[in-house]
Design an enzyme around this catalytic site. Structure first.
Site, short mmCIF file in Angstrom:
data_model
loop_
_atom_site.label_atom_id
_atom_site.label_comp_id
_atom_site.label_asym_id
_atom_site.label_seq_id
_atom_site.Cartn_x
_atom_site.Cartn_y
_atom_site.Cartn_z
N ASP A 31 0.83 -1.21 0.00
CA ASP A 31 0.00 0.00 0.00
C ASP A 31 0.87 1.26 0.00
OD1 ASP A 31 -2.39 1.36 -0.02
OD2 ASP A 31 -2.70 1.25 2.15
N ASN A 79 -11.02 -2.29 -5.33
CA ASN A 79 -10.29 -1.25 -6.06
C ASN A 79 -11.00 -0.81 -7.35
OD1 ASN A 79 -7.02 -2.56 -5.09
ND2 ASN A 79 -8.15 -0.84 -4.21
C1 IPE Z 1 -5.29 -2.77 -0.28
O1 IPE Z 1 -4.99 -1.43 -0.40
C2 IPE Z 1 -5.32 -3.40 -1.64
C3 IPE Z 1 -4.01 -3.55 -2.32
C4 IPE Z 1 -2.86 -3.26 -1.80
C5 IPE Z 1 -4.06 -4.06 -3.66
P1 IPE Z 1 -6.14 -0.33 -0.50
O2 IPE Z 1 -5.46 0.98 -0.67
O3 IPE Z 1 -7.14 -0.70 -1.52
O4 IPE Z 1 -6.82 -0.44 0.93
P2 IPE Z 1 -7.78 0.57 1.71
O5 IPE Z 1 -8.84 1.03 0.74
O6 IPE Z 1 -6.92 1.70 2.17
O7 IPE Z 1 -8.31 -0.23 2.85
C1 IPE Z 2 -1.50 0.36 -3.34
O1 IPE Z 2 -1.31 1.73 -3.35
C2 IPE Z 2 -1.71 -0.21 -4.72
C3 IPE Z 2 -3.11 -0.60 -5.02
C4 IPE Z 2 -4.09 -0.61 -4.16
C5 IPE Z 2 -3.39 -1.01 -6.36
P1 IPE Z 2 -2.53 2.74 -3.32
O2 IPE Z 2 -2.86 3.10 -4.72
O3 IPE Z 2 -3.65 2.22 -2.51
O4 IPE Z 2 -1.83 3.98 -2.60
P2 IPE Z 2 -2.50 4.94 -1.52
O5 IPE Z 2 -3.01 4.07 -0.41
O6 IPE Z 2 -3.58 5.68 -2.21
O7 IPE Z 2 -1.37 5.81 -1.08
MG MG Z 3 -4.11 2.35 -0.54
#
Ligand code: IPE
Ligand code: IPE
Ligand code: MG
Length: 255
Positions: A31, A79
């Site tokens: 993340d 997502n």
């Molecule tokens: C979890 O991260 C999913 C992945 C790393 C693919 P998210 O960014 O989607 O999680 P939330 O929404 O902060 O819980």
């Molecule tokens: C994790 O990074 C990757 C995916 C969930 C695909 P994020 O895109 O969730 O990054 P933040 O949480 O917005 O910083």
């Molecule tokens: Mg995230």
């Protein structure tokens, strides 16, 4: 190029790691790509791009450390709420990764699995996944498992449907359903449960990741965003894991 040499005990010791106290299966919630980019005034996708470099580093190092499995959360079923443009770029990056990493997957002799629902994935992604699964089918090294369009509740729902169908066909008696029956009907059938879950970027939640499988996993959260996650942060997580006492509901060994 020769297959990646595993570390010997002396090399592990110099990293502050003890082979007998390493997890066999590490699952990572990668993340913070978006935040990493925003903090630098870059578009979010640049964070995802840099995140792919971290994936390469961590996959190779995990194999070198002799882990049995590394499971990476690449895209959750939630997502899809993101803007279409980000999703298209994410899927394209994933497709490109599969193509560019194929040689490495062969060189490192990695087993390869993808868990999650296939619907919604592009033709290109499905084609490259199938191709990589096919070239890796006889590999013997670490299993690289990618969670793509994955959600744990969806996985359990799919498992319930499978089990209900088996009951309906008269092949399964409801009374004989065991915890193993559930495990065997998850996407992760045949895989060990994760010993250690790592979450980057500081959030203290599991975001629908492997809920059944992580019942007794150790959890380690770092404020480091995924694009900055390197070898040192990985060793830090592994050292912390080595210091934990896993009890599985029992009492400390010393008592
Ligand atoms: C979890 O991260 C999913 C992945 C790393 C693919 P998210 O960014 O989607 O999680 P939330 O929404 O902060 O819980
Ligand atoms: C994790 O990074 C990757 C995916 C969930 C695909 P994020 O895109 O969730 O990054 P933040 O949480 O917005 O910083
Ligand atoms: Mg995230």
């Amino acid at each position: 190029m020769a297959a990646t040499e595993k570390y010997n005990t002396a090399e592990m010791t110099s990293l502050g790691l003890e082979p007998s106290r390493l997890p066999e299966h590490v699952a990572i919630i990668m993340d913070g790509n978006g935040r990493w980019a925003s903090e630098r005034g870059m578009p979010r996708i640049e964070g995802h791009r840099r995140g792919v470099d971290s994936v390469r580093t961590i996959v190779e190092e995990s194999a070198r450390l002799g882990l049995k499995q590394l499971t990476l959360y690449c895209l959750s079923s939630e997502n899809w709420k993101r803007p279409k443009s980000e999703l298209e770029l994410l899927l394209q990056l994933f497709e490109d990764y599969l193509i560019s990493e194929r040689e490495e997957i062969i060189r490192q002799d990695l087993k390869f699995s993808v868990i999650g629902r296939r619907e919604g994935l592009t033709e290109g992604v499905l084609r490259e996944v199938a191709q990589t699964e096919s070239i890796a089918q006889h590999h013997q090294g670490m299993r690289l498992c990618l969670a793509v369009n994955y959600g744990s509740r969806g996985e359990m729902t799919d498992a319930c449907r499978n089990i209900a169908r088996a009951v309906q066909r008269g092949e399964l008696n409801p009374e004989s359903i065991q915890e193993e029956t559930i495990s065997e009907n998850l996407y992760t059938a045949g895989m060990p449960d994760p010993d250690l879950v790592i979450r980057t970027a500081g959030e203290m939640r599991v975001s629908n990741y492997l809920l059944w499988q992580i019942s007794y996993a150790e959890i380690w959260v770092t404020p480091t965003c995924w694009p900055d996650f390197g070898l040192e942060t990985l060793y830090e997580a592994l050292r912390d894991y080595a210091s934990r006492e896993r009890r599985f509901g029992g009492i400390p060994a010393s008592q």
